[in-house]
Design a protein around this motif. Sequence first.
Motif, PDB file in Angstrom:
ATOM      1  N   LYS A   1     -18.990  -2.274  -4.460  1.00 38.67           N
ATOM      2  CA  LYS A   1     -19.645  -1.772  -3.260  1.00 38.67           C
ATOM      3  C   LYS A   1     -19.084  -2.393  -1.986  1.00 38.67           C
ATOM      4  O   LYS A   1     -19.561  -2.112  -0.891  1.00 38.67           O
ATOM      5  N   CYS A   2     -18.109  -3.254  -2.112  1.00 36.40           N
ATOM      6  CA  CYS A   2     -17.607  -3.962  -0.941  1.00 36.40           C
ATOM      7  C   CYS A   2     -16.705  -3.042  -0.111  1.00 36.40           C
ATOM      8  O   CYS A   2     -15.890  -2.293  -0.650  1.00 36.40           O
ATOM      9  N   GLU A   3     -16.875  -3.146   1.208  1.00 39.67           N
ATOM     10  CA  GLU A   3     -16.058  -2.283   2.072  1.00 39.67           C
ATOM     11  C   GLU A   3     -14.589  -2.691   2.073  1.00 39.67           C
ATOM     12  O   GLU A   3     -13.730  -1.938   2.524  1.00 39.67           O
ATOM     13  N   LEU A   4     -14.326  -3.899   1.593  1.00 41.42           N
ATOM     14  CA  LEU A   4     -12.933  -4.346   1.585  1.00 41.42           C
ATOM     15  C   LEU A   4     -12.166  -3.751   0.399  1.00 41.42           C
ATOM     16  O   LEU A   4     -10.948  -3.724   0.397  1.00 41.42           O
ATOM     17  N   LYS A   5     -12.906  -3.279  -0.599  1.00 37.01           N
ATOM     18  CA  LYS A   5     -12.255  -2.855  -1.850  1.00 37.01           C
ATOM     19  C   LYS A   5     -11.182  -1.777  -1.621  1.00 37.01           C
ATOM     20  O   LYS A   5     -10.041  -1.959  -2.062  1.00 37.01           O
ATOM     21  N   PRO A   6     -11.531  -0.672  -0.907  1.00 39.59           N
ATOM     22  CA  PRO A   6     -10.475   0.343  -0.712  1.00 39.59           C
ATOM     23  C   PRO A   6      -9.293  -0.196   0.084  1.00 39.59           C
ATOM     24  O   PRO A   6      -8.136   0.196  -0.171  1.00 39.59           O
ATOM     25  N   ILE A   7      -9.559  -1.121   1.009  1.00 36.04           N
ATOM     26  CA  ILE A   7      -8.470  -1.672   1.831  1.00 36.04           C
ATOM     27  C   ILE A   7      -7.503  -2.453   0.951  1.00 36.04           C
ATOM     28  O   ILE A   7      -6.277  -2.284   1.014  1.00 36.04           O
ATOM     29  N   VAL A   8      -8.070  -3.320   0.093  1.00 37.63           N
ATOM     30  CA  VAL A   8      -7.207  -4.136  -0.769  1.00 37.63           C
ATOM     31  C   VAL A   8      -6.514  -3.250  -1.797  1.00 37.63           C
ATOM     32  O   VAL A   8      -5.343  -3.455  -2.119  1.00 37.63           O
ATOM     33  N   GLU A   9      -7.221  -2.233  -2.291  1.00 36.37           N
ATOM     34  CA  GLU A   9      -6.587  -1.333  -3.253  1.00 36.37           C
ATOM     35  C   GLU A   9      -5.374  -0.644  -2.630  1.00 36.37           C
ATOM     36  O   GLU A   9      -4.338  -0.481  -3.271  1.00 36.37           O
ATOM     37  N   GLY A  10      -5.532  -0.277  -1.374  1.00 36.70           N
ATOM     38  CA  GLY A  10      -4.412   0.345  -0.664  1.00 36.70           C
ATOM     39  C   GLY A  10      -3.215  -0.586  -0.610  1.00 36.70           C
ATOM     40  O   GLY A  10      -2.064  -0.175  -0.816  1.00 36.70           O
ATOM     41  N   MET A  11      -3.495  -1.862  -0.353  1.00 37.62           N
ATOM     42  CA  MET A  11      -2.398  -2.831  -0.278  1.00 37.62           C
ATOM     43  C   MET A  11      -1.724  -3.003  -1.627  1.00 37.62           C
ATOM     44  O   MET A  11      -0.503  -3.071  -1.721  1.00 37.62           O
ATOM     45  N   VAL A  12      -2.572  -3.087  -2.661  1.00 35.93           N
ATOM     46  CA  VAL A  12      -2.012  -3.270  -3.997  1.00 35.93           C
ATOM     47  C   VAL A  12      -1.161  -2.058  -4.389  1.00 35.93           C
ATOM     48  O   VAL A  12      -0.092  -2.202  -4.986  1.00 35.93           O
ATOM     49  N   THR A  13      -1.623  -0.872  -4.003  1.00 33.82           N
ATOM     50  CA  THR A  13      -0.826   0.323  -4.281  1.00 33.82           C
ATOM     51  C   THR A  13       0.538   0.213  -3.616  1.00 33.82           C
ATOM     52  O   THR A  13       1.565   0.537  -4.223  1.00 33.82           O
ATOM     53  N   LYS A  14       0.547  -0.277  -2.379  1.00 34.97           N
ATOM     54  CA  LYS A  14       1.835  -0.434  -1.690  1.00 34.97           C
ATOM     55  C   LYS A  14       2.757  -1.385  -2.449  1.00 34.97           C
ATOM     56  O   LYS A  14       3.965  -1.188  -2.505  1.00 34.97           O
ATOM     57  N   VAL A  15       2.156  -2.435  -3.025  1.00 33.68           N
ATOM     58  CA  VAL A  15       2.962  -3.386  -3.803  1.00 33.68           C
ATOM     59  C   VAL A  15       3.500  -2.705  -5.057  1.00 33.68           C
ATOM     60  O   VAL A  15       4.679  -2.818  -5.393  1.00 33.68           O
ATOM     61  N   LEU A  16       2.603  -1.949  -5.732  1.00 32.63           N
ATOM     62  CA  LEU A  16       3.022  -1.307  -6.981  1.00 32.63           C
ATOM     63  C   LEU A  16       4.092  -0.249  -6.732  1.00 32.63           C
ATOM     64  O   LEU A  16       4.979  -0.049  -7.552  1.00 32.63           O
ATOM     65  N   GLU A  17       3.991   0.391  -5.559  1.00 31.15           N
ATOM     66  CA  GLU A  17       4.964   1.442  -5.252  1.00 31.15           C
ATOM     67  C   GLU A  17       6.376   0.903  -5.087  1.00 31.15           C
ATOM     68  O   GLU A  17       7.342   1.646  -5.119  1.00 31.15           O
TER      69      GLU A  17
END
Lengths: 281, 333
Positions: free
Chosen positions: A258-274
């Motif tokens: 439920k944390c508002e930071l979750k989508p932000i960090v997920e976005g960053m991790v996606t950038k790393v994985l990409e």
Amino acid sequence: MTSEGQVPRSLSNVRHILLVLSGKGGVGKSSVTTQTAMALVNKGFNVGVLDIDLTGPSLPRMFGVELHQIHQSRAGWVPVTVYPRTETRGSLSLISLGFLLGSRSSSVVWRGPKKTAMIRQFLSDVVWTGTLDYLIIDTPPGTSDEHIAIAEELRWAQPLDGAIIVTTPQQVATADVRKEINFCKKVGFEIVGVVENMSGFICPHCAECTNIFLSGGGEALSKQLDLPYLGNIPIDPRFVEMVETQSDENKLIDLYEKCELKPIVEGMVTKVLEQNKPARI
Amino acid sequence: MLATLPLPSPVPFAVSSEILPTTVPDNAPEHCPGTESTLAGKTSACDGCPNQETCAEGPKGPDPDLPVIKARMESVKRKVLVLSGKGGVGKSTFTAGLAWALAADEELQTGIMDVDICGPSIPLLMGLENSTIHTSASGWSPAYAQDNLAVMSIGFMLPRKSDAVIWRGPKKNGLIKQFLKDVEWGDLDYLVVDTPPGTSDEHLSIVQYLKEAGIDGAVLITTPQEVALQDVRKEIDFCRKVGIPILGIVENMSGFVCPSCKGESEIFIPSTGGAQAMAQELGIELLGKVPLDPRIGMTCDKGLSFLDEYPESPATVAYLDIVDRIRTLLGDE
């Protein structure tokens, strides 16, 4: 103890290695490590976290496993399992000096050589369970013994994914972070990207975002040095609250949904994985 | 805990309870007399030790630099350390604030020594980013932020701001020793020492080198959340182990007043009662709480004194009260 030229023993079943670095203290390395680890776990990866901040280990508290202990098996040290593998999530295990300390207030007053020896031991005597998809190494601030030690050990563990550099927006922090980037260049760590943490604070009363530490310093820095910019994470007092209120019934990873930071960090991790870094094994 | 945990490999390792550097190396044979002992290399325990010869030859006795440091420090009345277990809680900002406040009294001579070798922030905070230091026959002259405020930091010695100082412990210790021994501090009423986070080489060295000259006290900085307090407990443990008097704790970033609605909120939630509860529990004085004011960060980046720029801020009031209290505790007021 590893001998020259050999892959440190604990790393033989690790596919990707990420480091979290920052020149300055208190910018949120451990909180970025925690969130990155959870984001990877949520994507189904098995993640190991290694805390080499020997004099101020905070990860056991971040994951709510302060009272756990490292066990000893015949093969070596067994990390603390924070979350076991489930159908949707990967496993998360942690090793930190915090687990070896008697009380949470005892200090580890070590000079460099002792810290170096301990880091070597962490890389050779820890038995991660099964194959780890990602090993995230959380570091102390600065560019000194711990950093030199980890760089020396990892020399034999190529290829690494590289380092995530954490900064806060103000100039005092970016100045130290530049030093860290120079360090990475010297020891040959590739930089996966720059994260700007504590980027603005959303007032819970009026929802006005205030830039406590100004804003944009991290992005400007990555542009100037031509490094990938992973994104900015605002201050969310609720995340700290989650860390503090987690329990065995209310696990941080569930609260974090439920944390508002979750989508932000997920976005960053996606950038790393990409970036599709090659796996080590 | 560790005593019961058998170690998987023969790396010498034990959670340290011996704090001030003894002269017995970690890997020394049992009953090693210590490398500084007059018996070094000569006792029966030394037989077979690979360093026996070196030990037997080397100069004996305590570090010859200590008396030199003591002589240099005789002109410094008060030596105060600013410590914190955790990084980024505001040690340097507090050091700068304390120094600006002390130096506001034109009668007082104040100095800042920045022993954070890998991340020196003091030059920027004091507006001395482009300063360099000068060497003369009698030593290094510090940079001056104003007439009565001397500043010394490794930041002044780096060719470029972004140069990383990738040093192991012994090299850092050498520089700290030089800061104490070779800098022409002159007559100082206060020397405020800003430290890096943690409890490691820099901290041990400064304590060791100032053992003879004496440290008047340490101010511990923390933020309200438990993760930071936890590290401060370690720092308190350190101070007690090495015998530095603790003047008190300052809780920094304690609450935030929204500039648009004036609503107060906690950015770092004091889930365990913050510094107040910890201070009570451990019998240490809470010197004060400094609220977060976004303008502090701005003045810091410009190298200006926050206290002069925004005298009406609640943070300034808190700072000045703390500085008064510190002076009272030191017996100067």
